[in-house]
Scaffold this motif. Structure first.
Motif: not given
Length: 119
Positions: A35-39, A53-58, A72-75, A79-83
Motif C-alpha cells: 500500500i505505502d512505502t517510506h524510505v 550510511q543508514k537506510a530504513e524502510i517502512n 553500511a559504509q556505502d549508501l 540499500i542492497d542489504t536493506l532490500m
C-alpha cells in the motif's frame, strides 16, 4: 503504491531515487499488495567510520507494517542489504498469509480406525 524517499544530512539525487525504485520492483514482483512505502536515507556521524550510511524502510501491506533498517559504509550497499532483508520479510509475510488460509481441523474428513492405526 505510494513511495516516499527522504534523506537526512543527504540530498536524494535522481540516481539514488531511481536505484531505490529499481530495487523495489523486485519486492513488488514477489508481493503486489503493497500500500505505502517510506524510505529514509541518512548519513550519521558515528564513531565507527565504516558504518556511516543508514537506510530504513517502512512498508505498509494489508494488515501489517514491516520495518527494516540497514547500516553500511556505502549508501548503495546499505540499500542492497536493506532490500535483501525486506525481501525475506515479504516472503515470510506472504507465506504466513498462505498458511493462515488452510482448512481447519473441524473441516477435515475423518480418518477411519484402520487408517489411524497405519498412520
Amino acid at each position: 503504491m505510494n513511495l516516499t524517499i527522504s534523506g537526512h544530512h543527504l540530498e536524494v539525487t535522481p540516481a539514488i531515487r531511481e536505484y531505490v525504485q529499481n530495487k523495489l520492483e523486485r519486492i513488488i514482483r514477489h508481493f503486489d499488495q503493497v500500500i505505502d512505502t517510506h524510505v529514509f536515507l541518512a548519513v550519521d556521524n558515528l564513531t565507527e567510520k565504516e558504518k556511516r550510511q543508514k537506510a530504513e524502510i517502512n512498508v505498509q501491506v494489508s494488515g501489517k507494517t514491516l520495518h527494516v533498517a540497514s547500516v553500511a559504509q556505502d549508501l548503495y550497499a546499505a540499500i542492497d542489504t536493506l532490500m535483501d532483508k525486506l525481501d525475506r520479510q515479504i516472503l515470510k509475510h506472504k507465506q504466513q498469509l498462505k498458511d493462515h488460509s488452510r482448512t481447519s481441523i473441524k473441516r477435515m474428513p475423518e480418518i477411519d480406525g484402520e487408517d489411524a492405526a497405519v498412520a
